[in-house]
Design an enzyme around this catalytic site. Structure first.
Site, short mmCIF file in Angstrom:
data_model
loop_
_atom_site.label_atom_id
_atom_site.label_comp_id
_atom_site.label_asym_id
_atom_site.label_seq_id
_atom_site.Cartn_x
_atom_site.Cartn_y
_atom_site.Cartn_z
N LYS A 218 0.85 -1.25 -0.18
CA LYS A 218 0.17 0.00 -0.15
C LYS A 218 0.91 1.23 -0.02
CE LYS A 218 -0.43 0.37 5.00
NZ LYS A 218 0.03 1.76 4.96
N GLY A 220 3.57 1.73 -1.51
CA GLY A 220 4.38 1.93 -3.00
C GLY A 220 5.03 0.66 -3.55
N LYS A 237 12.87 1.18 -1.38
CA LYS A 237 11.54 1.25 -0.96
C LYS A 237 11.13 2.49 -1.54
CE LYS A 237 8.11 0.42 3.05
NZ LYS A 237 8.10 0.13 4.26
N ASP A 329 2.58 -4.78 13.06
CA ASP A 329 2.33 -5.69 11.78
C ASP A 329 3.30 -6.81 11.75
OD1 ASP A 329 0.93 -6.29 9.45
OD2 ASP A 329 2.46 -5.09 8.17
#
Length: 634
Positions: A218, A220, A237, A329
């Protein structure tokens, strides 16, 4: 002394090789009184002179050689008729053919192709990995000899030789020097950490070459990079940073990475901010996801190895939590192996991480349904303990291959998490110790205040029981359920977006929420775009991960032809028998699970059921097929 005046390094090997002919002779002339040993055959099958068709003048004898030397077996024979063909036989296998003056020369293998690589080193043990020889000498490599050199300062160095039936190879290149007495300390000292300052003057392509895409999310995309001057391979990234909110989120992650300098955490190496592009340069981790490595047939998977993986995760997260940072996460995709041969891991993806502040409760609306803690779903304040819940879920899956809170739908999964309702399936945990189950239970507590901290988890009896000095026989764990779990995960990649949308729905239905009403919640345009984007990224043509296998069964038995197919949208299946469509009946049933496992079941087999069965899988992106032969015996 060598040319530098130093005493040569001493290498120790105890390998010894003895070669001798094993085969009994073959003879055209089968005279009972002729006991001479030979291997020969007159191609014409007719003797043109008196005497035996073939006889040895100088038969081969037993030969013993030192390891590393060549062995030569020599013999001479004569024949009363020509032409003659001969062959050497070793352990009942024909080696090579030739003529009357042929000699057999066995070749030893080339040395191992790579230097030994040291990993998983402690003060008592280490793992040594190497690549086999590029040429085996013409016969199978039987094994390897590991040789060690020792210096007075306690430094070790290793090299490896390969051996086959002909001899032992030259040594491989030597490994790096290691000092096992201070292994862990020296490893930490070798780690160099960088405090990154965002470069606003250069573009990433000024310093790096951009190669293939490694992944999307989400935020990139991630690409493999190589530095133009040093050649260092990195991961870039590339953030989607069109809005000020997106740019702030990217800067937040880069700032957090400057606080996370630990060997078990992915490291940030540089960062660029040249509108409209923002890029974070990270170390390239080549080993892939831990769970993907575990299911490989050549990879060891036991309860002790699982404990060591959990120990590494806890060590990394203990450091994160000491900085008062919560990851938020943690899931299998974010636990990766450092390389393709060792067992060292790193934790990645701190895009959702946050620094906790004492006077400012943190509540989040994101996460993956199977791994989020109850307080996330309830939209209550989160803390360091929120990560500990996720670690408990990861450990549960690592040992059993099953997800403790996975329901038939996301709402069902979230309901199970909220209730902290799970069980240790007897079949899945049959070979798992009670200590391991207690460890998991100590983390999966609904009240986050009751969960173990990282330090407490590292001191748990299950962790302590698997030390290098406390080894005990262990059983390999079944990888079948883990494979199914990974297949199912590929259908659940949109989970984070689903949870976020459900959180929006819950918030919009709150009495104190602006614009709340009793009507069905309407999603924002941004949420709808996010779900469409993720759906598009997941799309892929069908591909068989596990093909059908040929099988033979007796008449009256039940045949189950099974395959595993991936693809998104979920492929439609067609079964063919000898090119004709298969229809379901009282004897024939078709099964297709959400995780891609497909089966054709044929009961009460008859001879007419024999033939070639084909499974065709198709979606809007393409088609794939696999086949197998079923034989029904009378």
């Amino acid at each position: 002394m060598d040319k530098d005046g130093k005493k040569p390094k001493t290498y120790v090997s105890t390998f010894r090789l003895a070669l001798k002919p094993q085969a009994r002779p073959l003879c055209v002339d089968k005279k009972k009184d002729d006991n001479r040993t030979f291997v020969g055959n007159n191609k014409l099958g007719v003797s043109s002179a008196t005497g035996p068709p073939v006889e040895f003048l100088d038969p081969p004898e037993q030969v013993e050689v030192r390891a590393g030397e060549q062995a030569r077996l020599h013999c001479e024979f004569r024949s009363s008729s020509v032409p003659v063909v001969c062959c050497w036989i070793y352990n009942r296998d024909k080696v090579v053919e030739g003529g009357p003056r042929m000699s057999l020369r066995s070749n030893r293998p080339d040395p191992p192709a790579s230097q030994p690589v040291i990993s998983q080193m402690t003060t008592q043990s280490l793992v040594l990995s190497w690549t086999g020889p590029s040429y085996d000498g013409g016969t199978a490599v039987l094994g390897y000899v590991v040789e060690s050199g020792l210096e007075p300062q306690g430094l070790y160095r290793f090299r490896v030789r390969a051996y086959n039936s002909a001899g032992i190879s030259e040594p491989s290149q030597e490994s790096e020097w290691v000092n096992m007495a201070t292994a862990e300390k020296k490893k930490e000292e070798r780690m160099t950490y960088i405090t990154v300052t965002i470069d606003t003057k250069h573009k990433v392509k000024d310093h790096y070459n951009v190669h293939e895409k490694l992944g999307v999310g989400k935020f990139g995309q991630v690409f493999r990079l190589s530095h133009k001057e040093t050649g260092q391979v990195c991961a870039g990234k590339f953030y989607r940073a069109r809005t000020s909110k997106e740019r702030a989120a990217a800067r937040k992650e880069i700032e957090l990475m400057n606080c996370l300098h630990h060997s078990k955490l992915v490291q940030c190496l540089a960062a660029y901010d040249t509108r409209p592009e923002m890029v974070m340069i990270m170390e390239y981790i080549a080993g892939g996801e831990l769970f993907e490595r575990i299911v490989d047939d050549s990879f060891e998977h036991t309860e002790p190895t699982s404990a060591r993986y959990m120990q590494q995760i806890l060590e990394g997260m203990r450091y994160v939590h000491k900085q008062n940072i919560v990851h938020l996460d943690l899931k299998p995709e974010n636990i990766v192996c450092v390389d393709t041969t060792g067992t060292q891991i790193k934790i990645i993806d701190f895009g959702l991480a946050s620094k906790l502040e004492d006077d400012k409760p943190l509540m989040v609306m994101h996460g993956t349904p199977e791994f989020v803690a109850p307080e996330v779903i309830s939209f209550e304040p989160v803390g360091l303990e929120t990560d500990m819940w996720s670690i408990g879920v990861i450990c549960f899956i690592l040992l059993s291959g099953e997800s403790p809170f996975q329901g038939n739908s996301d709402p069902e999964t979230l309901a199970l998490v909220t209730a902290a309702r799970y069980e240790f399936d007897q079949e899945s945990f049959e070979d798992i110790s009670d200590q391991a189950k207690d460890f998991i239970s100590s983390l999966l507590k609904k009240d986050r205040r009751c969960r173990l901290s990282c330090a407490e988890a590292l001191a748990h009896p299950w962790m302590v029981s698997f030390t290098p000095l406390n080894r005990r026989p262990t059983k390999s764990l079944n990888k079948g359920k883990m494979k199914r779990f990974l297949a199912k995960r590929k259908w659940k990649k949109t989970g984070k977006a689903v949870l976020a949308l459900q959180r929006m729905a819950n918030l919009s239905n709150r009495p104190d929420s602006p614009g709340s009403s009793s009507e069905e919640p309407s999603w924002s345009q941004e949420a709808e775009e996010a779900i469409r984007s993720l759906d598009k990224q997941l799309q892929s043509e069908p591909r068989f991960q596990q093909a059908l296998k040929d099988t033979t069964l007796p008449r009256g038995a039940t045949a189950r032809l099974t395959c595993l197919v991936n693809g998104y949208p979920q492929p439609e299946l067609k079964w063919l028998h000898d090119e004709k469509p298969v229809c379901e009946s009282c004897r024939v049933t078709m099964e297709q699970n959400e995780d891609g496992l497909c089966s054709l079941v044929v009961a009460d087999l008859e001879p007419s059921d024999s033939g070639i069965y084909v499974c065709k899988a198709s979606n809007k992106l393409g088609e794939a097929m696999c086949s197998a032969k079923l034989k029904v015996e009378m």
